[in-house]
Design a protein around this motif. Structure first.
Motif, mmCIF file in Angstrom:
data_model
loop_
_atom_site.group_PDB
_atom_site.id
_atom_site.type_symbol
_atom_site.label_atom_id
_atom_site.label_comp_id
_atom_site.label_asym_id
_atom_site.label_seq_id
_atom_site.Cartn_x
_atom_site.Cartn_y
_atom_site.Cartn_z
ATOM 1 N N GLU A 180 0.813 -1.221 0.000
ATOM 2 C CA GLU A 180 0.000 0.000 0.000
ATOM 3 C C GLU A 180 0.844 1.267 0.000
ATOM 4 N N LYS A 181 2.140 1.104 0.183
ATOM 5 C CA LYS A 181 3.048 2.260 0.205
ATOM 6 C C LYS A 181 3.736 2.474 -1.145
ATOM 7 N N GLY A 182 3.342 1.716 -2.145
ATOM 8 C CA GLY A 182 3.929 1.891 -3.470
ATOM 9 C C GLY A 182 5.219 1.140 -3.704
ATOM 10 N N ILE A 183 5.546 0.211 -2.807
ATOM 11 C CA ILE A 183 6.787 -0.553 -2.926
ATOM 12 C C ILE A 183 6.453 -2.004 -3.243
ATOM 13 N N ARG A 184 7.015 -2.508 -4.329
ATOM 14 C CA ARG A 184 6.819 -3.905 -4.701
ATOM 15 C C ARG A 184 8.061 -4.720 -4.339
ATOM 16 N N VAL A 185 7.838 -5.925 -3.806
ATOM 17 C CA VAL A 185 8.942 -6.806 -3.428
ATOM 18 C C VAL A 185 8.667 -8.199 -3.982
ATOM 19 N N ASN A 186 9.610 -8.726 -4.732
ATOM 20 C CA ASN A 186 9.507 -10.071 -5.276
ATOM 21 C C ASN A 186 10.828 -10.812 -5.086
ATOM 22 N N ALA A 187 10.775 -12.122 -5.211
ATOM 23 C CA ALA A 187 11.980 -12.948 -5.219
ATOM 24 C C ALA A 187 12.105 -13.607 -6.582
ATOM 25 N N ILE A 188 13.331 -13.892 -6.969
ATOM 26 C CA ILE A 188 13.573 -14.668 -8.178
ATOM 27 C C ILE A 188 14.287 -15.950 -7.768
ATOM 28 N N CYS A 189 13.873 -17.062 -8.355
ATOM 29 C CA CYS A 189 14.389 -18.382 -7.982
ATOM 30 C C CYS A 189 15.065 -19.014 -9.201
ATOM 31 N N PRO A 190 16.340 -18.701 -9.426
ATOM 32 C CA PRO A 190 17.032 -19.277 -10.579
ATOM 33 C C PRO A 190 17.296 -20.770 -10.385
ATOM 34 N N GLY A 191 17.348 -21.453 -11.507
ATOM 35 C CA GLY A 191 17.803 -22.835 -11.487
ATOM 36 C C GLY A 191 19.313 -22.884 -11.582
ATOM 37 N N ILE A 192 19.819 -23.786 -12.375
ATOM 38 C CA ILE A 192 21.271 -23.958 -12.511
ATOM 39 C C ILE A 192 21.769 -22.994 -13.590
ATOM 40 N N ILE A 193 22.472 -21.971 -13.143
ATOM 41 C CA ILE A 193 22.915 -20.894 -14.034
ATOM 42 C C ILE A 193 24.433 -20.973 -14.192
ATOM 43 N N ASP A 194 24.902 -20.760 -15.391
ATOM 44 C CA ASP A 194 26.329 -20.909 -15.717
ATOM 45 C C ASP A 194 27.102 -19.693 -15.202
ATOM 46 N N THR A 195 27.507 -19.764 -13.951
ATOM 47 C CA THR A 195 28.196 -18.669 -13.268
ATOM 48 C C THR A 195 29.458 -19.188 -12.589
ATOM 49 N N PRO A 196 30.313 -18.297 -12.084
ATOM 50 C CA PRO A 196 31.474 -18.749 -11.320
ATOM 51 C C PRO A 196 31.099 -19.599 -10.104
ATOM 52 N N MET A 197 29.940 -19.347 -9.502
ATOM 53 C CA MET A 197 29.506 -20.155 -8.357
ATOM 54 C C MET A 197 29.324 -21.613 -8.772
ATOM 55 N N ILE A 198 28.680 -21.844 -9.906
ATOM 56 C CA ILE A 198 28.487 -23.205 -10.397
ATOM 57 C C ILE A 198 29.826 -23.834 -10.765
ATOM 58 N N SER A 199 30.728 -23.036 -11.323
ATOM 59 C CA SER A 199 32.058 -23.558 -11.664
ATOM 60 C C SER A 199 32.784 -24.038 -10.419
ATOM 61 N N ARG A 200 32.674 -23.293 -9.335
ATOM 62 C CA ARG A 200 33.303 -23.729 -8.077
ATOM 63 C C ARG A 200 32.644 -25.003 -7.556
ATOM 64 N N TYR A 201 31.327 -25.031 -7.612
ATOM 65 C CA TYR A 201 30.589 -26.167 -7.054
ATOM 66 C C TYR A 201 30.904 -27.455 -7.818
ATOM 67 N N THR A 202 31.111 -27.370 -9.129
ATOM 68 C CA THR A 202 31.389 -28.549 -9.959
ATOM 69 C C THR A 202 32.881 -28.808 -10.136
ATOM 70 N N ASN A 203 33.712 -28.005 -9.456
ATOM 71 C CA ASN A 203 35.163 -28.054 -9.657
ATOM 72 C C ASN A 203 35.536 -27.795 -11.113
ATOM 73 N N ASP A 204 34.600 -27.168 -11.844
ATOM 74 C CA ASP A 204 34.807 -26.770 -13.239
ATOM 75 C C ASP A 204 35.262 -27.940 -14.105
ATOM 76 N N THR A 205 34.689 -29.109 -13.863
ATOM 77 C CA THR A 205 35.014 -30.288 -14.659
ATOM 78 C C THR A 205 33.876 -30.593 -15.622
ATOM 79 N N ASP A 206 34.211 -31.295 -16.706
ATOM 80 C CA ASP A 206 33.180 -31.700 -17.666
ATOM 81 C C ASP A 206 32.159 -32.614 -16.996
#
Length: 258
Positions: free
Chosen positions: A181-207
């Motif tokens: 009611e104050k004009g502020i919208r708040v949402n969340a985004i729930c990504p799946g598996i995204i090709d980022t440095p975080m995923i590279s670390r988690y997979t040890n960047d292996t095939d």
């Protein structure tokens, strides 16, 4: 006939945490390309300056702010600098986060649990706390918090990560109710598996590690950071003016069966 609202940020100001890499960098670049002045925030000064240089080289307006988003005084300071530089705050993407090594809950140390919750969840609380203070004075604003598919689906050996991301979804929904009611919208985004440095670390960047992650995606590939950025911009834009309190899943079908 009423015009369909556009995704247009000319004359507006966006604040993005975790802007040094991955989804955060892609979102900061996308906001700048769409015309926004961008406050890019990250704890990694070198990576942050790389993001800022890309924006400047493309003719965009950016303020690079080194900040530990788990510290309230630093978050408030980063937002004070944003207002000092740009005068307002229209959109915020609270995206900073870290991964959890694969461990059952009985093996997780108290220190690791606290670290995951602090970076992934407490930072979202702190950012919203001080962003909403600014937006209340303006009477408008849009916030998108990065949760995860792990914020809607329990995953073995990811208890602290899931707890943090379920918490982001809950906090986003509650904040949406409190400030709609104050004009502020708040949402969340729930990504799946995204090709980022975080995923590279988690997979040890292996095939093998990448193949294991891709096998979980019905669409047959990892998502691209730019695809998450595009969704964040839509959620922050006038085109999504009737969307608040939503946890938007963008995961290539990974959680479609739940």
């Amino acid at each position: 006939m009423t015009d369909i609202p556009r995704v247009d940020f000319n004359g507006k100001v966006a604040f993005v945490t975790g802007a040094g890499s991955g989804v955060g960098r892609a979102t900061a670049l996308a906001f700048a390309k769409a015309g926004a002045s961008v406050a890019a925030v990250d704890i990694n000064e070198v990576a942050l300056n790389e993001t800022a240089a890309i924006i400047r080289d493309a003719g965009g307006k950016v303020l690079a702010i080194t900040c530990d988003v788990t510290k309230g005084e630093q978050v408030k300071g980063a937002l004070d600098k944003t207002i000092e530089a740009f005068g307002r705050l229209d959109a915020a993407h609270n995206n900073a986060g870290i991964e959890q090594p694969a461990q059952p809950i009985g093996d997780i140390s108290e220190e690791l649990w606290d670290r995951i919750i602090s970076v992934n969840l407490k930072s979202v609380f702190l950012c919203m706390k001080y962003q909403i203070e600014i937006m209340l004075k303006q009477g408008s604003g849009a916030i998108v918090n990065t949760a995860s598919g792990a914020g809607v689906l329990a995953i073995r050996n990811q208890s602290s990560y899931c707890a943090s991301k379920f918490g982001v979804v809950a906090a986003s929904k509650v904040a949406a109710l409190e400030y709609a009611e104050k004009g502020i919208r708040v949402n969340a985004i729930c990504p799946g598996i995204i090709d980022t440095p975080m995923i590279s670390r988690y997979t040890n960047d292996t095939d093998e590690g990448r193949a294991f992650m891709i096998a979980q995606e019905p669409i047959g590939r990892m998502g691209r950071p730019e695809e998450i950025a595009g969704t964040v911009l839509w959620l922050c834009s006038d085109a999504a003016g009737f969307v608040t309190g939503h946890a938007m899943i963008v995961d290539g079908g990974q959680t479609a069966g739940i």
